[in-house]
Design a protein around this motif. Structure first.
Motif, PDB file in Angstrom:
ATOM      1  N   GLY A 244     146.463 -17.236  18.953  1.00  0.00           N
ATOM      2  CA  GLY A 244     146.190 -17.853  20.249  1.00  0.00           C
ATOM      3  C   GLY A 244     147.091 -17.306  21.346  1.00  0.00           C
ATOM      4  O   GLY A 244     146.665 -17.137  22.493  1.00  0.00           O
ATOM      5  N   THR A 245     148.338 -17.011  20.997  1.00  0.00           N
ATOM      6  CA  THR A 245     149.264 -16.424  21.971  1.00  0.00           C
ATOM      7  C   THR A 245     148.765 -15.056  22.423  1.00  0.00           C
ATOM      8  O   THR A 245     148.799 -14.719  23.618  1.00  0.00           O
ATOM      9  N   GLU A 246     148.285 -14.259  21.479  1.00  0.00           N
ATOM     10  CA  GLU A 246     147.739 -12.945  21.823  1.00  0.00           C
ATOM     11  C   GLU A 246     146.507 -13.082  22.721  1.00  0.00           C
ATOM     12  O   GLU A 246     146.358 -12.353  23.708  1.00  0.00           O
ATOM     13  N   LEU A 247     145.643 -14.032  22.395  1.00  0.00           N
ATOM     14  CA  LEU A 247     144.423 -14.210  23.190  1.00  0.00           C
ATOM     15  C   LEU A 247     144.738 -14.757  24.577  1.00  0.00           C
ATOM     16  O   LEU A 247     144.089 -14.375  25.564  1.00  0.00           O
ATOM     17  N   ALA A 248     145.737 -15.626  24.679  1.00  0.00           N
ATOM     18  CA  ALA A 248     146.124 -16.161  25.990  1.00  0.00           C
ATOM     19  C   ALA A 248     146.567 -15.044  26.920  1.00  0.00           C
ATOM     20  O   ALA A 248     146.261 -15.053  28.122  1.00  0.00           O
ATOM     21  N   ALA A 249     147.297 -14.057  26.383  1.00  0.00           N
ATOM     22  CA  ALA A 249     147.744 -12.932  27.204  1.00  0.00           C
ATOM     23  C   ALA A 249     146.554 -12.122  27.700  1.00  0.00           C
ATOM     24  O   ALA A 249     146.566 -11.595  28.820  1.00  0.00           O
ATOM     25  N   ARG A 250     145.527 -12.011  26.877  1.00  0.00           N
ATOM     26  CA  ARG A 250     144.328 -11.279  27.311  1.00  0.00           C
ATOM     27  C   ARG A 250     143.560 -12.042  28.384  1.00  0.00           C
ATOM     28  O   ARG A 250     143.063 -11.469  29.347  1.00  0.00           O
ATOM     29  N   ILE A 251     143.433 -13.352  28.167  1.00  0.00           N
ATOM     30  CA  ILE A 251     142.637 -14.161  29.094  1.00  0.00           C
ATOM     31  C   ILE A 251     143.300 -14.203  30.453  1.00  0.00           C
ATOM     32  O   ILE A 251     142.647 -14.095  31.497  1.00  0.00           O
ATOM     33  N   GLY A 252     144.642 -14.360  30.452  1.00  0.00           N
ATOM     34  CA  GLY A 252     145.367 -14.426  31.708  1.00  0.00           C
ATOM     35  C   GLY A 252     145.172 -15.762  32.383  1.00  0.00           C
ATOM     36  O   GLY A 252     144.418 -16.627  31.924  1.00  0.00           O
ATOM     37  N   PRO A 253     145.830 -15.964  33.521  1.00  0.00           N
ATOM     38  CA  PRO A 253     145.694 -17.231  34.244  1.00  0.00           C
ATOM     39  C   PRO A 253     144.275 -17.439  34.733  1.00  0.00           C
ATOM     40  O   PRO A 253     143.587 -16.495  35.122  1.00  0.00           O
ATOM     41  N   HIS A 254     143.832 -18.671  34.688  1.00  0.00           N
ATOM     42  CA  HIS A 254     142.498 -19.039  35.178  1.00  0.00           C
ATOM     43  C   HIS A 254     141.398 -18.250  34.490  1.00  0.00           C
ATOM     44  O   HIS A 254     140.433 -17.812  35.119  1.00  0.00           O
ATOM     45  N   PRO A 262     135.860 -24.937  37.658  1.00  0.00           N
ATOM     46  CA  PRO A 262     136.066 -26.123  36.832  1.00  0.00           C
ATOM     47  C   PRO A 262     134.771 -26.695  36.278  1.00  0.00           C
ATOM     48  O   PRO A 262     134.785 -27.458  35.327  1.00  0.00           O
ATOM     49  N   ASP A 263     133.633 -26.327  36.891  1.00  0.00           N
ATOM     50  CA  ASP A 263     132.349 -26.851  36.415  1.00  0.00           C
ATOM     51  C   ASP A 263     131.658 -25.901  35.457  1.00  0.00           C
ATOM     52  O   ASP A 263     130.555 -26.177  34.977  1.00  0.00           O
ATOM     53  N   SER A 264     132.268 -24.781  35.148  1.00  0.00           N
ATOM     54  CA  SER A 264     131.625 -23.803  34.276  1.00  0.00           C
ATOM     55  C   SER A 264     131.501 -24.334  32.855  1.00  0.00           C
ATOM     56  O   SER A 264     132.429 -24.926  32.324  1.00  0.00           O
ATOM     57  N   THR A 265     130.331 -24.136  32.246  1.00  0.00           N
ATOM     58  CA  THR A 265     130.128 -24.484  30.832  1.00  0.00           C
ATOM     59  C   THR A 265     129.936 -23.221  30.021  1.00  0.00           C
ATOM     60  O   THR A 265     129.533 -23.282  28.874  1.00  0.00           O
ATOM     61  N   ARG A 266     130.193 -22.043  30.609  1.00  0.00           N
ATOM     62  CA  ARG A 266     130.050 -20.765  29.901  1.00  0.00           C
ATOM     63  C   ARG A 266     131.356 -19.979  30.017  1.00  0.00           C
ATOM     64  O   ARG A 266     131.466 -19.041  30.809  1.00  0.00           O
ATOM     65  N   PRO A 267     132.363 -20.365  29.258  1.00  0.00           N
ATOM     66  CA  PRO A 267     133.642 -19.642  29.347  1.00  0.00           C
ATOM     67  C   PRO A 267     133.489 -18.202  28.895  1.00  0.00           C
ATOM     68  O   PRO A 267     132.595 -17.858  28.144  1.00  0.00           O
ATOM     69  N   ARG A 268     134.385 -17.349  29.390  1.00  0.00           N
ATOM     70  CA  ARG A 268     134.325 -15.929  29.049  1.00  0.00           C
ATOM     71  C   ARG A 268     134.483 -15.701  27.551  1.00  0.00           C
ATOM     72  O   ARG A 268     133.840 -14.846  26.976  1.00  0.00           O
ATOM     73  N   LEU A 269     135.359 -16.454  26.918  1.00  0.00           N
ATOM     74  CA  LEU A 269     135.705 -16.193  25.530  1.00  0.00           C
ATOM     75  C   LEU A 269     135.348 -17.396  24.669  1.00  0.00           C
ATOM     76  O   LEU A 269     135.658 -18.537  25.008  1.00  0.00           O
ATOM     77  N   CYS A 270     134.712 -17.138  23.536  1.00  0.00           N
ATOM     78  CA  CYS A 270     134.440 -18.187  22.552  1.00  0.00           C
ATOM     79  C   CYS A 270     135.138 -17.793  21.255  1.00  0.00           C
ATOM     80  O   CYS A 270     134.857 -16.730  20.691  1.00  0.00           O
ATOM     81  N   ILE A 271     136.054 -18.626  20.806  1.00  0.00           N
ATOM     82  CA  ILE A 271     136.906 -18.328  19.655  1.00  0.00           C
ATOM     83  C   ILE A 271     136.421 -19.128  18.447  1.00  0.00           C
ATOM     84  O   ILE A 271     136.195 -20.340  18.544  1.00  0.00           O
ATOM     85  N   PHE A 272     136.276 -18.449  17.324  1.00  0.00           N
ATOM     86  CA  PHE A 272     136.011 -19.129  16.052  1.00  0.00           C
ATOM     87  C   PHE A 272     137.216 -18.934  15.150  1.00  0.00           C
ATOM     88  O   PHE A 272     137.531 -17.804  14.758  1.00  0.00           O
ATOM     89  N   ALA A 273     137.903 -20.018  14.836  1.00  0.00           N
ATOM     90  CA  ALA A 273     138.997 -19.982  13.866  1.00  0.00           C
ATOM     91  C   ALA A 273     138.431 -20.433  12.525  1.00  0.00           C
ATOM     92  O   ALA A 273     137.717 -21.431  12.451  1.00  0.00           O
ATOM     93  N   VAL A 274     138.741 -19.706  11.454  1.00  0.00           N
ATOM     94  CA  VAL A 274     138.055 -19.946  10.187  1.00  0.00           C
ATOM     95  C   VAL A 274     138.505 -21.215   9.472  1.00  0.00           C
ATOM     96  O   VAL A 274     137.943 -21.562   8.433  1.00  0.00           O
ATOM     97  N   GLN A 289     150.228 -21.657  27.638  1.00  0.00           N
ATOM     98  CA  GLN A 289     150.139 -20.659  28.700  1.00  0.00           C
ATOM     99  C   GLN A 289     149.351 -21.168  29.906  1.00  0.00           C
ATOM    100  O   GLN A 289     148.928 -20.391  30.759  1.00  0.00           O
ATOM    101  N   GLY A 290     149.116 -22.486  29.952  1.00  0.00           N
ATOM    102  CA  GLY A 290     148.445 -23.099  31.095  1.00  0.00           C
ATOM    103  C   GLY A 290     146.933 -23.015  31.064  1.00  0.00           C
ATOM    104  O   GLY A 290     146.281 -23.359  32.061  1.00  0.00           O
ATOM    105  N   LEU A 291     146.364 -22.594  29.947  1.00  0.00           N
ATOM    106  CA  LEU A 291     144.906 -22.509  29.840  1.00  0.00           C
ATOM    107  C   LEU A 291     144.335 -23.819  29.332  1.00  0.00           C
ATOM    108  O   LEU A 291     144.996 -24.565  28.596  1.00  0.00           O
ATOM    109  N   ARG A 292     143.097 -24.085  29.722  1.00  0.00           N
ATOM    110  CA  ARG A 292     142.458 -25.342  29.353  1.00  0.00           C
ATOM    111  C   ARG A 292     141.190 -25.081  28.548  1.00  0.00           C
ATOM    112  O   ARG A 292     140.473 -24.116  28.794  1.00  0.00           O
ATOM    113  N   ILE A 293     140.944 -25.983  27.595  1.00  0.00           N
ATOM    114  CA  ILE A 293     139.775 -25.923  26.738  1.00  0.00           C
ATOM    115  C   ILE A 293     138.826 -27.049  27.151  1.00  0.00           C
ATOM    116  O   ILE A 293     139.260 -28.191  27.277  1.00  0.00           O
TER     117      ILE A 293
END
Length: 363
Positions: A244-254, A262-274, A289-293
């Protein structure tokens, strides 16, 4: 103060040690009621504690079930353990527990210890491994289990058969359709998310993780999407946090682009943890890292552990009947009927707020 002995009990009751043993250790050959009552009263007055191993020999049953898990602190394993305990209670047996961190060498040592205590059956829960580093450990574990089965023991295994076991005799496997359920999850998420998919997986060669990765990739392919990137890490919360730390760095702020919607229901990244604990770890890293799910990234897990009841936003996952799996993994009480080689369970894809379904606000 020295413990009283069977000889002292026999002397007080006025019987032979063999007669006292038959009464106190549960032999099918018991003396008359008057003699048995005299022996029991003598044992009570002396505070005699029967020898469990002697009882096991007399009854041809120790009344013990050995349970081997990777980590009892993991809610996945604690739920399975509850199921094993419920089955053991139904059989009037007790459970011995060993935790091994997934090491085949430690699993072999646990099997040897349970066999030495004449455990009636052994349950092994936790992914089997095909990693080269575990080859020797797998061979030694299989040999120990085969020896146990040849001597009348029975083994229940969750997920996959024991790697390297010589035959199916004495074993039964609770089969979990990890690949099929992961494919179904991918297809449902693909219908909701147009962005990139990433899989947080355990080490390559861990069979449960590999099955879920393979299934998720197949589901994406069925939906006409390219394969997801796979990040291999520890098969636990710490591994999820690292990824998650690695992915947060890729996603960046906002979410990686100027202003987040804030109304988006289609985030850029969809993560599947096994598994769910990895998903929880990854979510904690993103939040740090200040990101919201699910505003900045969607995330889903697998297992539906009990801990998720208090997790926000509610985590999308695949629900498995974990306690039922534990119950099914315990071999029967020995009715003379052969144990089924395999028992299958099923699961259910459950989409919640973490992948954008209606519910709590983003968190």
């Amino acid at each position: 103060m020295a413990a009283s002995t069977l000889t002292e009990v026999a002397r007080l009751a006025g019987v032979s040690p063999a007669t006292a043993s038959r009464v106190l250790n549960g032999s099918a050959r018991t003396p008359g009621p008057d003699i048995a009552e005299r022996v029991r009263k003598a044992a009570d007055s002396l505070g005699y504690i029967p020898n469990a191993q002697a009882q096991g020999l007399a009854k041809s049953s120790s009344g013990l079930i050995g349970l081997i898990v990777h980590d009892i602190a993991d809610p996945y394993f604690s739920a399975i353990a509850r199921g094993v305990q419920a089955a053991a209670r139904h059989q009037n047996k007790m459970v011995l527990l060993a935790t091994t961190a997934g090491s085949p060498a430690d699993e072999r040592a646990a099997v040897a210890a349970f066999a030495a205590r004449r455990a009636d059956s052994i349950v092994i829960a936790g992914s089997r491994s095909a990693r080269t580093a575990d080859k020797q450990g797998n061979a030694e574990l299989a040999a120990e289990l085969d020896r146990y089965c040849r001597n009348g023991g029975r083994v229940g295994v969750v997920g996959h058969a024991v790697v390297g076991a010589e035959s199916d005799e004495g074993y039964h496997v609770v089969e979990v359709p990890n690949e099929e359920l992961a494919a179904e999850l991918a297809r449902e998420l693909a219908a909701l998310h147009a962005g990139e998919f990433v899989i947080i997986a355990g080490p390559e060669g861990l069979l449960t993780s590999d099955d879920r990765v393979r299934g998720f990739q197949r589901g994406l392919s069925d939906a006409g999407l390219p394969p997801a990137e796979v990040l291999h890490t520890g098969f636990d919360r710490a591994g999820g946090y690292e990824a998650g730390t690695e992915l947060a760095a890729r996603i960046g702020p906002h979410g990686g682009s100027g202003e987040a919607d804030p109304d988006s229901t289609r985030p850029r990244l969809c993560i599947f943890a096994v598994n769910d604990v990895m998903a929880i770890g990854a979510t904690a890293a993103l939040r740090s890292q200040g990101l919201r799910i699910p505003r900045d990234a969607a995330i889903a897990g697998f297992d539906d552990i009990e801990t998720l009841r208090d997790f926000r936003p509610a985590l999308s996952t695949v629900r498995l009947p974990l306690e039922e799996i534990g119950r099914l993994a315990v071999p029967g009480p020995g009715s003379g009927q052969p144990e089924p080689a395999a028992v299958a369970v099923t699961g259910e894809v459950t989409l919640r707020r973490s992948t954008g379904q209606a519910g709590e606000p983003a968190s």
